[in-house]
Design a protein around this motif. Structure first.
Motif, PDB file in Angstrom:
ATOM      1  N   ILE A   1      49.848 -28.983  25.254  1.00 19.01           N
ATOM      2  CA  ILE A   1      49.740 -28.377  23.917  1.00 19.01           C
ATOM      3  C   ILE A   1      48.536 -28.934  23.141  1.00 19.01           C
ATOM      4  O   ILE A   1      47.839 -28.189  22.452  1.00 19.01           O
ATOM      5  CB  ILE A   1      51.073 -28.543  23.124  1.00 19.01           C
ATOM      6  CG1 ILE A   1      51.072 -27.652  21.873  1.00 19.01           C
ATOM      7  CG2 ILE A   1      51.376 -29.975  22.763  1.00 19.01           C
ATOM      8  CD1 ILE A   1      51.569 -26.278  22.104  1.00 19.01           C
TER       9      ILE A   1
ATOM     10  N   ALA B   1      45.525 -26.720  21.755  1.00 23.89           N
ATOM     11  CA  ALA B   1      45.357 -26.644  20.304  1.00 23.89           C
ATOM     12  C   ALA B   1      43.953 -27.115  19.897  1.00 23.89           C
ATOM     13  O   ALA B   1      43.255 -26.426  19.156  1.00 23.89           O
ATOM     14  CB  ALA B   1      46.415 -27.500  19.617  1.00 23.89           C
TER      15      ALA B   1
ATOM     16  N   TYR C   1      45.026 -21.657  21.805  1.00 24.96           N
ATOM     17  CA  TYR C   1      46.272 -21.081  21.288  1.00 24.96           C
ATOM     18  C   TYR C   1      46.114 -20.750  19.797  1.00 24.96           C
ATOM     19  O   TYR C   1      45.471 -21.496  19.047  1.00 24.96           O
ATOM     20  CB  TYR C   1      47.434 -22.078  21.416  1.00 24.96           C
ATOM     21  CG  TYR C   1      47.973 -22.302  22.808  1.00 24.96           C
ATOM     22  CD1 TYR C   1      47.698 -21.438  23.865  1.00 24.96           C
ATOM     23  CD2 TYR C   1      48.807 -23.404  23.072  1.00 24.96           C
ATOM     24  CE1 TYR C   1      48.220 -21.663  25.134  1.00 24.96           C
ATOM     25  CE2 TYR C   1      49.330 -23.631  24.343  1.00 24.96           C
ATOM     26  CZ  TYR C   1      49.028 -22.766  25.368  1.00 24.96           C
ATOM     27  OH  TYR C   1      49.544 -22.988  26.615  1.00 24.96           O
TER      28      TYR C   1
ATOM     29  N   GLU D   1      47.253 -20.736  16.067  1.00 31.17           N
ATOM     30  CA  GLU D   1      48.118 -21.618  15.275  1.00 31.17           C
ATOM     31  C   GLU D   1      49.232 -20.788  14.633  1.00 31.17           C
ATOM     32  O   GLU D   1      48.970 -19.735  14.031  1.00 31.17           O
ATOM     33  CB  GLU D   1      47.313 -22.351  14.204  1.00 31.17           C
ATOM     34  CG  GLU D   1      48.178 -23.367  13.495  1.00 31.17           C
ATOM     35  CD  GLU D   1      47.429 -24.264  12.523  1.00 31.17           C
ATOM     36  OE1 GLU D   1      46.197 -24.309  12.575  1.00 31.17           O
ATOM     37  OE2 GLU D   1      48.132 -24.915  11.720  1.00 31.17           O
TER      38      GLU D   1
ATOM     39  N   TYR E   1      51.333 -30.176  17.372  1.00 30.93           N
ATOM     40  CA  TYR E   1      50.223 -31.065  17.701  1.00 30.93           C
ATOM     41  C   TYR E   1      49.332 -31.241  16.480  1.00 30.93           C
ATOM     42  O   TYR E   1      48.957 -30.236  15.870  1.00 30.93           O
ATOM     43  CB  TYR E   1      49.405 -30.562  18.885  1.00 30.93           C
ATOM     44  CG  TYR E   1      48.450 -31.632  19.342  1.00 30.93           C
ATOM     45  CD1 TYR E   1      48.905 -32.671  20.150  1.00 30.93           C
ATOM     46  CD2 TYR E   1      47.124 -31.656  18.917  1.00 30.93           C
ATOM     47  CE1 TYR E   1      48.057 -33.690  20.532  1.00 30.93           C
ATOM     48  CE2 TYR E   1      46.274 -32.676  19.283  1.00 30.93           C
ATOM     49  CZ  TYR E   1      46.738 -33.688  20.094  1.00 30.93           C
ATOM     50  OH  TYR E   1      45.896 -34.714  20.473  1.00 30.93           O
TER      51      TYR E   1
ATOM     52  N   ARG F   1      51.897 -29.075  12.427  1.00 31.09           N
ATOM     53  CA  ARG F   1      51.089 -27.896  12.788  1.00 31.09           C
ATOM     54  C   ARG F   1      51.601 -27.423  14.144  1.00 31.09           C
ATOM     55  O   ARG F   1      51.713 -28.213  15.081  1.00 31.09           O
ATOM     56  CB  ARG F   1      49.610 -28.253  12.859  1.00 31.09           C
ATOM     57  CG  ARG F   1      49.045 -28.576  11.497  1.00 31.09           C
ATOM     58  CD  ARG F   1      47.585 -28.926  11.572  1.00 31.09           C
ATOM     59  NE  ARG F   1      46.765 -27.746  11.825  1.00 31.09           N
ATOM     60  CZ  ARG F   1      45.430 -27.781  11.871  1.00 31.09           C
ATOM     61  NH1 ARG F   1      44.799 -28.911  11.695  1.00 31.09           N
ATOM     62  NH2 ARG F   1      44.738 -26.686  12.101  1.00 31.09           N
ATOM     63  N   TYR F   2      51.915 -26.119  14.210  1.00 30.41           N
ATOM     64  CA  TYR F   2      52.592 -25.617  15.398  1.00 30.41           C
ATOM     65  C   TYR F   2      51.766 -24.561  16.135  1.00 30.41           C
ATOM     66  O   TYR F   2      51.081 -23.750  15.512  1.00 30.41           O
ATOM     67  CB  TYR F   2      53.955 -25.028  15.021  1.00 30.41           C
ATOM     68  CG  TYR F   2      54.829 -26.019  14.284  1.00 30.41           C
ATOM     69  CD1 TYR F   2      55.495 -27.021  14.972  1.00 30.41           C
ATOM     70  CD2 TYR F   2      54.965 -25.957  12.896  1.00 30.41           C
ATOM     71  CE1 TYR F   2      56.281 -27.944  14.299  1.00 30.41           C
ATOM     72  CE2 TYR F   2      55.750 -26.870  12.215  1.00 30.41           C
ATOM     73  CZ  TYR F   2      56.403 -27.871  12.919  1.00 30.41           C
ATOM     74  OH  TYR F   2      57.169 -28.785  12.255  1.00 30.41           O
ATOM     75  N   TYR F   3      51.892 -24.574  17.454  1.00 30.51           N
ATOM     76  CA  TYR F   3      51.101 -23.661  18.290  1.00 30.51           C
ATOM     77  C   TYR F   3      51.961 -22.924  19.315  1.00 30.51           C
ATOM     78  O   TYR F   3      51.426 -22.235  20.172  1.00 30.51           O
ATOM     79  CB  TYR F   3      50.005 -24.447  19.024  1.00 30.51           C
ATOM     80  CG  TYR F   3      49.012 -25.081  18.075  1.00 30.51           C
ATOM     81  CD1 TYR F   3      47.857 -24.413  17.704  1.00 30.51           C
ATOM     82  CD2 TYR F   3      49.259 -26.339  17.517  1.00 30.51           C
ATOM     83  CE1 TYR F   3      46.949 -24.986  16.822  1.00 30.51           C
ATOM     84  CE2 TYR F   3      48.359 -26.911  16.626  1.00 30.51           C
ATOM     85  CZ  TYR F   3      47.212 -26.230  16.279  1.00 30.51           C
ATOM     86  OH  TYR F   3      46.321 -26.792  15.394  1.00 30.51           O
TER      87      TYR F   3
ATOM     88  N   SER G   1      53.098 -19.521  23.735  1.00 29.34           N
ATOM     89  CA  SER G   1      51.991 -19.514  22.762  1.00 29.34           C
ATOM     90  C   SER G   1      51.177 -18.242  22.881  1.00 29.34           C
ATOM     91  O   SER G   1      51.016 -17.702  23.978  1.00 29.34           O
ATOM     92  CB  SER G   1      51.068 -20.703  23.024  1.00 29.34           C
ATOM     93  OG  SER G   1      51.784 -21.898  22.955  1.00 29.34           O
TER      94      SER G   1
END
Lengths: 452, 306
Positions: free
Chosen positions: A103, A107, A112, A114, A139, A145-147, A338
């Motif tokens: 990840i 990222a 990916y 966000e 990450y 913060r998500y991916y 993702s």
């Protein structure tokens, strides 16, 4: 003049050729799929959960008319393949169900999309378990913060032969030798005793089936859970400090334990991954086997495991470390879904994610055999009763921990696997020397990457 | 009459575009192939040469000055001063010597036997050629099953018990050598057969009139006459053995227990840990080594021809 005519003629011919090729390929594409058909492609590893996802997505197609193709790549080249495609900024896939430790790489390098705002807007941070969201989607860890969306939760766990464990003769002999009852191990120490008790190579029966393969992450995943259980660490995930943690007393004890346990595996287990582990169990040559929970459906199926009726399951046991503290850990497996930055159908991909996070979809996902991370579904009686190993999955989801998730995870993995395998599988050197060497190299890797 | 021909518009056009039909047309047809070759062969070669002088990972975002960052000959120095790399060079050299020697001796020996007149010679030749017609990856996977310590036929046939030929570093180099010899001996055999078939019969007849021994005929007629083609087989096999990848990948995989062979290491460096520039340097060192060996052998080949 003549030269100019030739040049023009040459250019026209080249252009005609190029245009012809382009037209041929575009007409080929349009012949394959009608222009109005909408579809998305999801990339995942080649295994049963990917088949379940394909089946699950039929519901999405019914609802929206958007077709879903789950493209599968063998595990051996899965991570490498999607990394290569992302380096080339390929739009071959709209969604990747990628490994949790990758990840950070995805990222940081912008592969990916966000999903932070979307996650909050849809309440995914409230409906999915916090641990799964952190390990599969976030990450840097703790950075909010998500991916990704947790797709397949997974962890290492155990299958055992109930008939052998409950056999009165075995029970009596075990009690006589070790002074306590034979049963589901309550510690890693007991687990080794059981492996030793059953190990009888002269009769073609061995104590245990565990991973030995070190080409990708299998050996490292088993190693990390014993390191943590014995009180060690892979390092400090926030400061990237390694020295004194990776080669701490607990880590050394964990790796020494792995080396000792490996002696009870069948011959040729140096390249054992999920197939070999399950094969040894279904062939009836081991009383217990460690594997990712996602591979347990084959053990519960009488068509693929003659001992299916007598197969029980348990989560990784706790262990008292040298400091007197008891810890329980399982290595995290599984993947998050993702959206690919380079996808030309991001809107359709987001529609699929919208549908996938619904409670009903997650319940259906669990019914089909997928390992949901949806908190409500995970805790429901329906889920717990669905398969004999789902209760083990639930316990494992409470004790899992993951490998490094920074972009350098693969270099760390390769170094660790090399040095630890040389000791655990090859019997070369000592655990202390292997971990010292690894800590030194990891420090250099982090230093070069600019973490210090 | 001459005027009529000149006035014929077809002939005039033919004359006008004569250049197109000849050289230009040739260039036009060659151009796409040339562009394609430059794009997929020459450019990567030059690009990887450039990368070998930088610090670069294909996995990370391209930022000029940072990724790639110019490091001059640092990668080459790192490769050549790393003791672990030398272990890989030595293991690869061992592998090349063992496989090529085995294949040359067995291949030439089989070719000599197949020169004899016996029933079923054609069928035996065809059967012997079969291994080299198979895909190396399939051969690797097949030998992996054959070597399996639990149910493999190899230990069973030799009565060795449960010996681990796949993951034991003391043995697995030899298990790949055996598979390689099995697969590529027919190649040397075929070339040798072609060479032996081209030796003029009258040389043997003359030697027999002089009552020459078998050994004399072999060393003074057969070997010198066949040596150019044997040298060619040697060149092909050394190049192939030096960069062997598919067989070990199939038999032992690319893990820590696999024999430290150069091509396997190159794969791990370039595509597992994505140290692209370091991998490029290893690739170039391998290329230089293969070129050097080939040049020496080609010199001997030319001498043998004379």
């Amino acid at each position: 003049m003549k030269k100019r005519v030739h040049l023009v003629f040459t250019l026209i011919l080249c252009f005609t050729l190029a245009a012809g090729v382009a037209f041929a390929s575009s007409s080929e594409k349009s012949a394959e799929k009608p222009a109005e058909e909408q579809f998305i492609t999801i990339h995942w590893a080649q295994w049963a959960p990917a088949d379940y996802l394909q089946k699950l997505s039929e519901g999405f197609t019914k609802e929206t008319g958007i077709k879903v193709v789950v493209e599968q790549t063998p595990w051996e080249t899965f991570v490498q393949k999607y990394n290569t495609e992302m380096i080339a900024r390929s739009d071959a896939w709209d969604i990747i169900v990628g490994d949790s430790q990758d990840i950070g790489n995805m990222a940081v390098n912008g592969h990916y999309v966000e999903l932070t705002d979307w996650i909050k807007e849809k309440g995914v941070d409230k409906t999915f378990t916090p641990a799964s969201l952190m390990n599969f989607a976030e990450y840097p860890k703790g950075g909010k913060r998500y991916y990704a969306v947790p797709c397949e939760g997974d962890a290492l766990a155990w299958a055992y032969r109930k008939d052998l464990f409950e056999d009165p003769k075995n029970k009596a002999a075990f009690k006589k030798k070790y002074g306590y009852d034979l049963g589901i191990p309550k510690s890693w120490t007991q687990l080794k005793d059981i492996a030793q008790f059953f190990h009888n190579p002269d009769n073609g029966f061995y104590g245990i089936a565990i991973y030995g393969d070190n080409g990708y992450d299998s050996l490292a995943m088993f190693a990390e859970q014993v390191i943590w259980s014995f009180g060690g660490e892979l390092g400090d995930y926030s400061t990237y400090k390694v020295e004194g943690l990776l080669n701490s007393k607990g880590s050394i004890q964990g790796i020494e334990y792995y080396h000792e346990l490996f002696k009870f595996t069948p011959p040729g287990f140096g390249d054992a991954f999920y197939v070999k582990s399950n094969d040894a169990f279904t062939a009836g040559i081991v009383p217990m086997a460690c594997n990712y929970l996602a591979f347990f459906p084959a053990l519960a199926n009488e068509a693929t495991n003659p001992y299916a009726k007598n197969t029980g399951y348990f989560a990784c046991p706790p262990q008292k470390g040298a400091d007197g503290k008891t810890r329980q850990f399982a290595a995290l497996g599984g993947q998050g879904a993702s959206v690919v930055t380079y996808s030309k159908k991001k809107d359709l991909a987001m529609k699929w994610l919208d549908w996938f996070i619904k409670k009903d979809t997650q319940m259906e996902w669990a019914r089909l055999g997928g390992y949901t991370c949806h908190a409500e579904v995970l805790n429901s009686q329906e889920f717990l009763n669905a398969t004999p190993y789902n209760p083990t999955f639930k316990v494992s989801m409470e004790i899992f921990k993951d490998w490094w998730a920074c972009p350098e995870y693969d270099v760390l993995l390769r170094t660790f696997s090399q040095y630890i395998a040389e000791y655990v599988v090859g019997g070369k050197g000592t655990a202390q020397a292997a971990l010292d060497r690894c800590a030194k190299e990891w420090t250099a890797i982090f230093e070069k990457a600019g973490y210090y | 009459m001459g005027k009529n021909v000149d006035e014929n518009p077809g002939v005039a056009l033919e004359k006008h575009y004569r250049g197109v039909r000849d050289k230009t047309l040739m260039r036009v047809f060659i151009l796409p192939t040339l562009i394609l070759l430059i794009a997929i062969n020459v450019f990567p070669l030059i690009w990887s040469l450039f990368l070998s002088f930088t610090d670069y990972s294909a996995k990370m975002a391209n930022v000029w000055g940072k990724n790639p960052a110019w490091v001059s000959s640092q990668n080459f120095a790192d490769v050549l001063t790393n003791p672990e790399m030398w272990e890989k060079f030595i293991t690869t050299a061992k592998y090349v010597i063992m496989t090529v020697a085995g294949e040359m001796i067995l291949g030439f020996g089989l070719a000599l036997l197949l020169q004899l007149d016996f029933k079923g010679r054609g069928l035996i030749t065809t059967l012997l050629v079969l291994p080299m017609t198979m895909s190396p990856v399939i051969v690797g996977l097949m030998w992996k099953l054959f070597y399996d310590p639990n149910w493999g036929m190899f230990n069973f046939l030799l009565g060795l018990g449960r010996v681990d030929w796949i993951q034991d570093p003391a043995r697995n180099l030899y298990s790949i050598v055996i598979a390689d010899i099995w697969m590529w001996t027919p190649f040397v055999m075929l070339l040798s057969l072609a060479g032996l078939g081209a030796v003029p019969k009258y040389l043997y007849e003359a030697a027999e009139i002089d009552r020459a021994s078998w050994w004399f005929k072999f060393t003074r007629i057969t070997l010198p006459m066949v040596s150019p083609i044997l040298m060619l087989a040697l060149i092909f096999r050394i190049i192939e053995a030096f960069k062997i990848f598919d067989l070990p990948m199939g038999i032992t995989g690319r893990g820590a227990m696999a024999p430290p062979l150069l091509a396997m290491h190159l794969y791990n460096v370039s595509f597992v840990t994505w140290k692209t520039s370091y991998g490029s340097a290893i690739g170039y060192i391998m290329l230089i080594m293969v070129l050097a060996i080939t040049l020496v052998l080609v010199k001997y080949l030319n001498r043998a021809k004379q």
